[in-house]
Motif scaffolding. Structure first.
Motif, PDB file in Angstrom:
ATOM      1  N   GLY A 231      12.529  34.372  -5.385  1.00 31.68           N
ATOM      2  CA  GLY A 231      13.292  33.291  -4.755  1.00 31.68           C
ATOM      3  C   GLY A 231      14.704  33.716  -4.385  1.00 31.68           C
ATOM      4  O   GLY A 231      15.210  33.381  -3.311  1.00 31.68           O
TER       5      GLY A 231
ATOM      6  N   CYS B 149       3.190  29.787  -7.174  1.00 30.43           N
ATOM      7  CA  CYS B 149       3.729  29.721  -8.541  1.00 30.43           C
ATOM      8  C   CYS B 149       3.373  28.427  -9.259  1.00 30.43           C
ATOM      9  O   CYS B 149       3.333  28.394 -10.483  1.00 30.43           O
ATOM     10  N   SER B 150       3.099  27.372  -8.522  1.00 27.66           N
ATOM     11  CA  SER B 150       2.755  26.117  -9.185  1.00 27.66           C
ATOM     12  C   SER B 150       1.242  25.915  -9.335  1.00 27.66           C
ATOM     13  O   SER B 150       0.795  25.307 -10.301  1.00 27.66           O
TER      14      SER B 150
ATOM     15  N   CYS C 254       9.210  34.125 -10.138  1.00 28.89           N
ATOM     16  CA  CYS C 254       9.809  33.288  -9.102  1.00 28.89           C
ATOM     17  C   CYS C 254      11.313  33.541  -8.962  1.00 28.89           C
ATOM     18  O   CYS C 254      11.860  33.400  -7.867  1.00 28.89           O
TER      19      CYS C 254
ATOM     20  N   TRP D   8       8.919  30.130   1.618  1.00 31.10           N
ATOM     21  CA  TRP D   8       9.237  29.255   0.493  1.00 31.10           C
ATOM     22  C   TRP D   8       8.042  28.392   0.094  1.00 31.10           C
ATOM     23  O   TRP D   8       7.783  28.199  -1.087  1.00 31.10           O
ATOM     24  N   ILE D   9       7.315  27.903   1.092  1.00 28.88           N
ATOM     25  CA  ILE D   9       6.118  27.099   0.804  1.00 28.88           C
ATOM     26  C   ILE D   9       5.098  27.938   0.052  1.00 28.88           C
ATOM     27  O   ILE D   9       4.511  27.488  -0.939  1.00 28.88           O
TER      28      ILE D   9
ATOM     29  N   TYR E 268       4.598  33.580 -13.959  1.00 28.46           N
ATOM     30  CA  TYR E 268       4.828  33.140 -12.586  1.00 28.46           C
ATOM     31  C   TYR E 268       6.232  32.561 -12.424  1.00 28.46           C
ATOM     32  O   TYR E 268       6.900  32.804 -11.419  1.00 28.46           O
ATOM     33  N   LEU E 269       6.696  31.801 -13.404  1.00 34.35           N
ATOM     34  CA  LEU E 269       8.055  31.248 -13.321  1.00 34.35           C
ATOM     35  C   LEU E 269       9.109  32.350 -13.359  1.00 34.35           C
ATOM     36  O   LEU E 269      10.088  32.312 -12.612  1.00 34.35           O
TER      37      LEU E 269
ATOM     38  N   LEU F 144       5.659  30.582  -1.824  1.00 35.82           N
ATOM     39  CA  LEU F 144       6.164  30.840  -3.173  1.00 35.82           C
ATOM     40  C   LEU F 144       5.943  29.646  -4.090  1.00 35.82           C
ATOM     41  O   LEU F 144       5.424  29.794  -5.207  1.00 35.82           O
ATOM     42  N   VAL F 145       6.291  28.469  -3.630  1.00 34.65           N
ATOM     43  CA  VAL F 145       6.149  27.264  -4.453  1.00 34.65           C
ATOM     44  C   VAL F 145       4.679  26.977  -4.743  1.00 34.65           C
ATOM     45  O   VAL F 145       4.307  26.680  -5.889  1.00 34.65           O
ATOM     46  N   LEU F 146       3.835  27.078  -3.732  1.00 37.26           N
ATOM     47  CA  LEU F 146       2.408  26.800  -3.935  1.00 37.26           C
ATOM     48  C   LEU F 146       1.761  27.796  -4.895  1.00 37.26           C
ATOM     49  O   LEU F 146       1.033  27.400  -5.810  1.00 37.26           O
TER      50      LEU F 146
ATOM     51  N   SER G 136       3.951  39.372  -2.712  1.00 32.97           N
ATOM     52  CA  SER G 136       5.375  39.032  -2.708  1.00 32.97           C
ATOM     53  C   SER G 136       6.235  40.234  -2.324  1.00 32.97           C
ATOM     54  O   SER G 136       7.344  40.071  -1.817  1.00 32.97           O
TER      55      SER G 136
END
Length: 161
Positions: A34, A54-55, A30, A47-48, A26-27, A50-52, A89
């Motif tokens: 990104g 991937c984390s 990203c 962006w929200i 996932y990183l 993507l961050v959610l 994505s």
């Protein structure tokens, strides 16, 4: 009693192996996503998301697996969910060629290495479904020009996968 504790121990070891590789995947994914978002000037919701994703996804998959009685089935379901998120994505990046190919390559290699070609055939439906579900929301905008920074961001995932 020792058999149950050994069983739980084995489940955690297997889940930990998938957790670290899933987190790294996932990183790595990203990076091109990104960079493409940045170059295309997408909005805050992208962006929200993507961050959610991937984390949270790697930790959620790990949590589900270690608390499941049938760990192997739980991991296969997790791969279905991964395929769904990864495919979403691609339309979000406007089908940007190299980043999309990078995501598809990561997906194919992960599924084949983890569960084999037979599972890939079943799992590809989740991948296609993710793209189809997101299309009405983002539309079909294909951007095939390649910015050098996007190309550079695709190198680590391609090389490490």
């Amino acid at each position: 009693m020792e058999t149950n504790s050994l069983d739980a121990h084995n489940r955690k070891i297997l889940s930990k192996r998938f957790y670290s590789s899933r987190s790294i995947g996932y990183l790595l994914g990203c990076m091109p996503i990104g960079t493409t978002f940045y170059q295309h000037g997408v909005g805050v919701p992208y962006w929200i998301c993507l961050v959610l994703v991937c984390s949270i996804c790697p930790s959620f998959a790990y949590f589900v697996a270690i608390h499941s009685k049938h760990q192997n089935k739980a991991e296969l379901k997790n791969f279905n969910i991964d395929a769904f998120w990864m495919s979403m994505s691609i339309p979000m990046m406007s089908f940007s060629f190299l980043p999309s190919v990078t995501i598809v390559e990561m997906y194919l290699l992960t599924i084949i290495a983890a569960a084999g070609l037979k599972f890939l055939v079943k799992n590809i439906l989740y991948f296609i479904l993710g793209i189809i579900i997101l299309l009405p929301f983002v539309g079909i905008h294909a951007k095939y020009e390649l910015d050098p920074i996007i190309a550079i961001s695709c190198i680590p995932p391609i090389l490490l996968y």
